[in-house]
Design a protein around this motif. Sequence first.
Motif, mmCIF file in Angstrom:
data_model
loop_
_atom_site.group_PDB
_atom_site.id
_atom_site.type_symbol
_atom_site.label_atom_id
_atom_site.label_comp_id
_atom_site.label_asym_id
_atom_site.label_seq_id
_atom_site.Cartn_x
_atom_site.Cartn_y
_atom_site.Cartn_z
ATOM 1 N N PRO A 1 0.832 -1.203 0.000
ATOM 2 C CA PRO A 1 0.000 0.000 0.000
ATOM 3 C C PRO A 1 0.868 1.255 0.000
ATOM 4 O O PRO A 1 1.976 1.236 0.533
ATOM 5 C CB PRO A 1 -0.806 -0.106 1.290
ATOM 6 C CG PRO A 1 -0.331 -1.303 2.020
ATOM 7 C CD PRO A 1 0.668 -2.022 1.165
ATOM 8 N N GLY A 2 0.373 2.319 -0.597
ATOM 9 C CA GLY A 2 1.125 3.564 -0.684
ATOM 10 C C GLY A 2 1.387 4.178 0.689
ATOM 11 O O GLY A 2 0.632 3.983 1.629
ATOM 12 N N GLN A 3 2.496 4.887 0.792
ATOM 13 C CA GLN A 3 2.867 5.575 2.022
ATOM 14 C C GLN A 3 3.172 7.022 1.680
ATOM 15 O O GLN A 3 3.596 7.332 0.575
ATOM 16 C CB GLN A 3 4.138 4.967 2.625
ATOM 17 C CG GLN A 3 4.034 3.543 3.079
ATOM 18 C CD GLN A 3 5.355 3.053 3.640
ATOM 19 O OE1 GLN A 3 6.420 3.533 3.265
ATOM 20 N NE2 GLN A 3 5.284 2.099 4.534
ATOM 21 N N SER A 4 3.002 7.881 2.664
ATOM 22 C CA SER A 4 3.413 9.262 2.468
ATOM 23 C C SER A 4 4.940 9.292 2.532
ATOM 24 O O SER A 4 5.571 8.333 2.990
ATOM 25 C CB SER A 4 2.828 10.158 3.558
ATOM 26 O OG SER A 4 3.439 9.878 4.809
ATOM 27 N N ALA A 5 5.521 10.379 2.089
ATOM 28 C CA ALA A 5 6.979 10.503 2.129
ATOM 29 C C ALA A 5 7.477 10.385 3.572
ATOM 30 O O ALA A 5 8.506 9.764 3.843
ATOM 31 C CB ALA A 5 7.402 11.832 1.512
ATOM 32 N N GLU A 6 6.724 10.968 4.499
ATOM 33 C CA GLU A 6 7.117 10.909 5.914
ATOM 34 C C GLU A 6 7.051 9.472 6.441
ATOM 35 O O GLU A 6 7.950 9.022 7.153
ATOM 36 C CB GLU A 6 6.195 11.809 6.729
ATOM 37 C CG GLU A 6 6.587 11.927 8.191
ATOM 38 C CD GLU A 6 5.686 12.893 8.935
ATOM 39 O OE1 GLU A 6 5.129 12.479 9.963
ATOM 40 O OE2 GLU A 6 5.546 14.037 8.472
ATOM 41 N N GLN A 7 6.014 8.725 6.068
ATOM 42 C CA GLN A 7 5.885 7.339 6.500
ATOM 43 C C GLN A 7 7.003 6.484 5.915
ATOM 44 O O GLN A 7 7.555 5.624 6.606
ATOM 45 C CB GLN A 7 4.525 6.775 6.096
ATOM 46 C CG GLN A 7 3.362 7.348 6.867
ATOM 47 C CD GLN A 7 2.029 6.933 6.269
ATOM 48 O OE1 GLN A 7 1.905 6.764 5.063
ATOM 49 N NE2 GLN A 7 1.031 6.783 7.126
ATOM 50 N N ALA A 8 7.333 6.707 4.655
ATOM 51 C CA ALA A 8 8.407 5.947 4.009
ATOM 52 C C ALA A 8 9.745 6.248 4.683
ATOM 53 O O ALA A 8 10.556 5.340 4.917
ATOM 54 C CB ALA A 8 8.464 6.277 2.520
ATOM 55 N N GLU A 9 9.987 7.515 5.009
ATOM 56 C CA GLU A 9 11.229 7.900 5.674
ATOM 57 C C GLU A 9 11.319 7.283 7.067
ATOM 58 O O GLU A 9 12.374 6.796 7.474
ATOM 59 C CB GLU A 9 11.295 9.425 5.766
ATOM 60 C CG GLU A 9 12.646 9.959 6.184
ATOM 61 C CD GLU A 9 12.690 11.473 6.138
ATOM 62 O OE1 GLU A 9 13.331 12.049 7.027
ATOM 63 O OE2 GLU A 9 12.095 12.064 5.218
ATOM 64 N N LEU A 10 10.207 7.278 7.793
ATOM 65 C CA LEU A 10 10.175 6.682 9.124
ATOM 66 C C LEU A 10 10.431 5.181 9.052
ATOM 67 O O LEU A 10 11.192 4.629 9.856
ATOM 68 C CB LEU A 10 8.827 6.962 9.801
ATOM 69 C CG LEU A 10 8.645 6.406 11.211
ATOM 70 C CD1 LEU A 10 9.695 6.965 12.162
ATOM 71 C CD2 LEU A 10 7.247 6.725 11.723
ATOM 72 N N ALA A 11 9.840 4.500 8.082
ATOM 73 C CA ALA A 11 10.053 3.058 7.915
ATOM 74 C C ALA A 11 11.518 2.768 7.587
ATOM 75 O O ALA A 11 12.104 1.813 8.119
ATOM 76 C CB ALA A 11 9.141 2.514 6.817
#
Length: 102
Positions: free
Chosen positions: A62-72
Amino acid sequence: KPRKRLAASEKYEVFVQILTQQATQREAAEKWGVDRSTVISICRTAKQGALDALAAAVPGRPGQSAEQAELAAARAEVERLRATVTEQAVALHLHQGKSSWD
């Protein structure tokens, strides 16, 4: 004349009309009762939002926001470093343990 605020769905319609060349920026501005600079801003924002969403999307997930991707990514790096430190601590313990027997 008073400023007109468009709803998100209306902004999307403006963007689609420009994108599909159903209207020019001037025509869309007249139709929706806003300034041409508003139409330009809507298109710029929609394009950037689409690019951000596509950049954050990972195939099969599923798609993530840029912030969520960076946190992951940061969490994955922390776990990788934690595993490395653990491995080094075990190796050091074994090395010190062997040297005390000599």
